[in-house]
Design a protein around this motif. Structure first.
Motif, PDB file in Angstrom:
ATOM      1  N   UNK A   3      18.988  39.614  12.154  1.00  0.00           N
ATOM      2  CA  UNK A   3      17.839  40.109  12.070  1.00  0.00           C
ATOM      3  C   UNK A   3      16.967  40.408  13.367  1.00  0.00           C
ATOM      4  N   UNK A   4      17.131  39.330  13.965  1.00  0.00           N
ATOM      5  CA  UNK A   4      16.539  39.579  15.581  1.00  0.00           C
ATOM      6  C   UNK A   4      17.259  40.525  16.397  1.00  0.00           C
ATOM      7  N   UNK A   5      18.316  40.681  16.418  1.00  0.00           N
ATOM      8  CA  UNK A   5      19.126  41.462  17.036  1.00  0.00           C
ATOM      9  C   UNK A   5      18.934  42.895  16.542  1.00  0.00           C
ATOM     10  N   UNK A   6      18.941  43.009  15.238  1.00  0.00           N
ATOM     11  CA  UNK A   6      18.662  44.458  14.998  1.00  0.00           C
ATOM     12  C   UNK A   6      17.222  44.999  15.413  1.00  0.00           C
ATOM     13  N   UNK A   7      16.079  43.960  15.369  1.00  0.00           N
ATOM     14  CA  UNK A   7      14.852  44.256  15.622  1.00  0.00           C
ATOM     15  C   UNK A   7      14.793  44.690  16.959  1.00  0.00           C
ATOM     16  N   UNK A   8      15.406  43.860  18.013  1.00  0.00           N
ATOM     17  CA  UNK A   8      15.442  44.123  19.479  1.00  0.00           C
ATOM     18  C   UNK A   8      16.192  45.652  19.610  1.00  0.00           C
ATOM     19  N   UNK A   9      17.388  45.636  18.867  1.00  0.00           N
ATOM     20  CA  UNK A   9      17.842  47.046  19.338  1.00  0.00           C
ATOM     21  C   UNK A   9      17.002  48.339  18.772  1.00  0.00           C
ATOM     22  N   UNK A  10      16.561  48.387  17.634  1.00  0.00           N
ATOM     23  CA  UNK A  10      15.853  49.475  16.965  1.00  0.00           C
ATOM     24  C   UNK A  10      14.536  49.565  17.783  1.00  0.00           C
ATOM     25  N   UNK A  12      13.799  48.627  20.888  1.00  0.00           N
ATOM     26  CA  UNK A  12      13.983  49.179  22.201  1.00  0.00           C
ATOM     27  C   UNK A  12      14.105  50.735  22.115  1.00  0.00           C
ATOM     28  N   UNK A  13      14.895  51.142  21.179  1.00  0.00           N
ATOM     29  CA  UNK A  13      15.280  52.331  21.172  1.00  0.00           C
ATOM     30  C   UNK A  13      14.025  53.281  20.596  1.00  0.00           C
ATOM     31  N   UNK A  14      13.191  52.685  19.761  1.00  0.00           N
ATOM     32  CA  UNK A  14      11.995  53.663  19.371  1.00  0.00           C
ATOM     33  C   UNK A  14      10.976  53.265  20.271  1.00  0.00           C
ATOM     34  N   UNK A  15      10.636  52.741  21.157  1.00  0.00           N
ATOM     35  CA  UNK A  15       9.751  52.598  21.991  1.00  0.00           C
ATOM     36  C   UNK A  15       9.979  53.569  23.360  1.00  0.00           C
ATOM     37  N   UNK A  16      11.629  53.623  23.580  1.00  0.00           N
ATOM     38  CA  UNK A  16      11.875  54.607  24.767  1.00  0.00           C
ATOM     39  C   UNK A  16      11.697  55.930  24.133  1.00  0.00           C
ATOM     40  N   UNK A  17      12.109  56.447  23.007  1.00  0.00           N
ATOM     41  CA  UNK A  17      11.984  57.804  22.532  1.00  0.00           C
ATOM     42  C   UNK A  17      10.431  58.046  22.310  1.00  0.00           C
ATOM     43  N   UNK A  18       9.643  57.076  21.666  1.00  0.00           N
ATOM     44  CA  UNK A  18       8.467  57.379  21.352  1.00  0.00           C
ATOM     45  C   UNK A  18       7.529  57.653  22.739  1.00  0.00           C
ATOM     46  N   UNK A 403      24.164  34.297  22.524  1.00  0.00           N
ATOM     47  CA  UNK A 403      23.185  33.917  21.405  1.00  0.00           C
ATOM     48  C   UNK A 403      22.601  34.949  20.890  1.00  0.00           C
ATOM     49  N   UNK A 404      21.881  34.805  19.691  1.00  0.00           N
ATOM     50  CA  UNK A 404      21.169  35.794  18.948  1.00  0.00           C
ATOM     51  C   UNK A 404      20.081  36.314  19.914  1.00  0.00           C
ATOM     52  N   UNK A 405      19.546  37.634  19.839  1.00  0.00           N
ATOM     53  CA  UNK A 405      18.723  38.334  20.613  1.00  0.00           C
ATOM     54  C   UNK A 405      19.383  39.108  21.828  1.00  0.00           C
ATOM     55  N   UNK A 406      20.173  38.540  22.426  1.00  0.00           N
ATOM     56  CA  UNK A 406      21.023  38.759  23.641  1.00  0.00           C
ATOM     57  C   UNK A 406      21.890  40.030  23.303  1.00  0.00           C
ATOM     58  N   UNK A 407      22.622  39.807  21.875  1.00  0.00           N
ATOM     59  CA  UNK A 407      23.509  40.623  21.315  1.00  0.00           C
ATOM     60  C   UNK A 407      22.636  41.929  21.084  1.00  0.00           C
ATOM     61  N   UNK A 411      23.318  45.707  22.978  1.00  0.00           N
ATOM     62  CA  UNK A 411      23.692  46.730  22.297  1.00  0.00           C
ATOM     63  C   UNK A 411      22.678  47.926  22.592  1.00  0.00           C
ATOM     64  N   UNK A 412      21.450  47.532  22.939  1.00  0.00           N
ATOM     65  CA  UNK A 412      20.290  48.511  23.320  1.00  0.00           C
ATOM     66  C   UNK A 412      20.870  48.950  24.675  1.00  0.00           C
ATOM     67  N   UNK A 413      21.309  47.997  25.520  1.00  0.00           N
ATOM     68  CA  UNK A 413      21.796  48.582  26.733  1.00  0.00           C
ATOM     69  C   UNK A 413      22.709  49.651  26.852  1.00  0.00           C
TER      70      UNK A 413
END
Length: 571
Positions: A3-10, A12-18, A403-407, A411-413
């Motif tokens: 869940x942490x990885x998905x939260x970081x991924x989406x 990051x993308x939401x902040x950049x687009x917004x 580790x979790x979070x880095x993954x 993916x956000x990269x």
């Protein structure tokens, strides 16, 4: 992923687009939409130029390239600083003097409309296809790793880019690329640190392993036309590629035409020239460290797990498992030799070092032979199955060991890189279509606001085209090579036109137009007969040389045609 990885991924993308939409929504005229108000400083320009070139392919393919082929790909960038100096001296002042929206406007003032239109069309073809690859390249790997539908992944990436690019135009692209570069390089550097920390040996020992296994082979001075990456191809073929890409490709020209002054644009170009090689070095070196890591921890026999899963429940599965056991045995034998090599290095025993190197080489050949058999099983089960897995190496390592979070961050990269380069491409395609085709030849005298809205619609249309092309594309040998190859097929001709314009003042439009058609035909003939024979002559040329061949051939042919035209030359 967690869940942490998905939260970081989406997140990051939401902040950049917004952020991109919020900061740039609502330009009122074509000038602000296509040139961003000409208020960008040099470091924003520099980051934007780097982010445009550093697509997701860079972060997916480059570590895999280093894993399989070592550091020698860095030689591809050796000509970049020289190209930046040439562009700053000769190209930029003319673009600023003429106050052009696109690079191709200059060609009409120098030659004629048909030459301008031809160059613009060559760009639209090449960059339109490249935009599709830029979406497709990460999508096919991300869809595999995230277990998403490929078509959905293509649409997801494409729509994110279309939203803020169509909304804010050039300024939206440049502003969001600052955040994207921060995410990309921050994530990659963190990944590199973690790879080194996970190694069971010291950093110095890791360098010894990489060096003795020929993965730190940075510079090769042997002259070989068939070799894609050596010092000479980097300083000649790649130099011509960079001159064309940064000097005549609208996706890059548009980045530095937003500068508040000629000086700011020059500084942005030079920033790119001096930082790009270290950036690529870091990414390649991470790939080498992943290679070293897998000398101590058994790697997957095939990195694309989806292709392996397809073998389950088939007649080939038992054979696969048998080969996997053989691969494990080979790995264990090689691992013993790796430690023996390190002991020999500590003892400074050259004879033992050479003996260990030979044994390691033999075990590596055995491993590769097993991988070749695995690939034959994949093709036997599915003739269309993808057997090149180098583009999966890095992200497979990320998912298996980080580790979790880095993954989620890595993916956000990849998503950020895909978005940054695709946004520049769509922005440039829309600008060229609007300025060089629509406004110049179809609707010449409308309001500035009309052309702004036209650019928005062209952004959407090119975005849809890129998504459709990505959906029906096929995987190339290596994604980063695919993009460079596609550029090399067209860049030589385009650059040749500009070189004639700048340095051969006596050559006129008709001569260069005909020369461009002949040159492009010759380059395509060479490419499609490469590795075989053309008119009885054996052809074996690395694709980077297409850029130099195309440019020089066009200049020579244009000169010859002009000499035979036998008509008065205008001063």
């Amino acid at each position: 992923m967690s869940v942490l990885d998905w939260s970081i991924l989406f997140g990051t993308l939401t902040v950049i687009v917004g952020y991109g939409v919020y900061k740039t929504y609502g330009p009122k005229d074509m000038e602000k939409y296509l040139k961003g108000g000409n208020d960008m400083n040099w470091w924003t320009i520099g980051l934007s130029i780097m982010a445009t070139q550093a697509s997701a392919i860079t972060f997916l393919s480059t570590p895999g390239q280093a894993y399989s082929d070592g550091m020698r790909f860095i030689q591809f960038y050796f000509g970049l600083p020289v190209a930046m100096i040439i562009l700053s001296v000769f190209f930029l002042p003319i673009y600023y003097k003429l106050k052009v929206y696109t690079a191709y406007e200059f060609l009409e003032s120098r030659f004629d409309l048909k030459t301008r239109t031809l160059a613009a069309c060559l760009f639209l073809i090449q960059r339109g296809l490249a935009a599709g690859i830029t979406i497709y390249a990460p999508a096919i790997i991300l869809s595999t790793l995230l277990n998403w539908n490929l078509t959905f992944t293509n649409i997801f990436i494409g729509c994110l880019v279309i939203i803020y690019t169509a909304s804010g135009g050039t300024k939206a692209v440049s502003i969001t690329q600052k955040q994207q570069m921060a995410v990309m390089m921050g994530g990659m550097i963190l990944a590199g640190i973690l790879v080194i920390q996970l190694l069971p040996v010291t950093f110095t020992e890791a360098l010894h392993v990489a060096g003795k296994m020929d993965k730190l082979n940075i510079v090769n001075f042997d002259f070989d036309l068939s070799d894609r990456y050596n010092f000479w191809s980097g300083m000649t073929g790649a130099l011509f590629l960079f001159l064309s890409y940064f000097g005549t490709d609208q996706s890059q020209v548009q980045r530095y035409l937003t500068g508040s002054s000629l000086t700011q644009s020059r500084m942005g170009l030079m920033m790119n020239g001096f930082l790009k090689i270290p950036m690529q070095f870091v990414i390649l070196f991470i790939g080498v460290m992943v290679f070293v890591f897998y000398q101590f921890f058994q790697p997957p026999v095939f990195f694309n797990q989806v292709q392996v899963d397809k073998l389950k429940q088939t007649e080939y599965w038992d054979k696969y498992q048998s080969l996997e056991e053989d691969y494990k045995t080979k790995f264990e034998s090689k691992n013993i030799e790796i430690y023996a090599l390190l002991d020999a290095v500590k003892a400074n025993d050259e004879e033992l070092i050479e003996t260990s190197k030979e044994r390691i080489k033999e075990e590596s050949k055995g491993q590769e032979a097993i991988r070749t058999e695995i690939k034959s099983l994949i093709l036997a089960n599915d003739p269309l199955g993808e057997t090149n897995d180098t583009d999966y190496v890095f992200m497979r390592f990320v998912m298996d060991y980080l580790p979790k979070g880095i993954i989620g961050l890595l993916f956000a990269v990849i998503f950020s890189a895909a978005m940054s380069s695709t946004a520049s491409e769509l922005n440039a395609l829309a600008s060229t279509t609007t300025i060089d085709i629509y406004k110049r030849s179809m609707n010449k005298n409308d309001l500035s606001r009309h052309y702004m809205y036209s650019s928005r619609w062209f952004t959407v249309l090119w975005g849809v085209f890129a998504i459709l092309f990505a959906t029906y594309a096929t995987l190339f040998e290596n994604l980063i090579q695919a993009v460079n190859l596609l550029g090399s097929l067209f860049y030589g001709t385009i650059l040749g036109i500009f070189l004639v314009a700048f340095f051969m003042k006596w050559v006129r439009g008709h001569a260069v137009f005909v020369a461009a058609l002949i040159t492009e035909a010759v380059i395509l003939l060479i490419h499609f007969n490469n590795g075989g024979q053309l008119f009885g002559v054996s052809i074996n040329i690395g694709y980077l040389w297409y850029n130099a061949i195309g440019s020089l051939l066009l200049m020579a042919v244009a000169a010859i045609i002009q000499l035979f035209l036998k008509r008065p030359l205008k001063e």
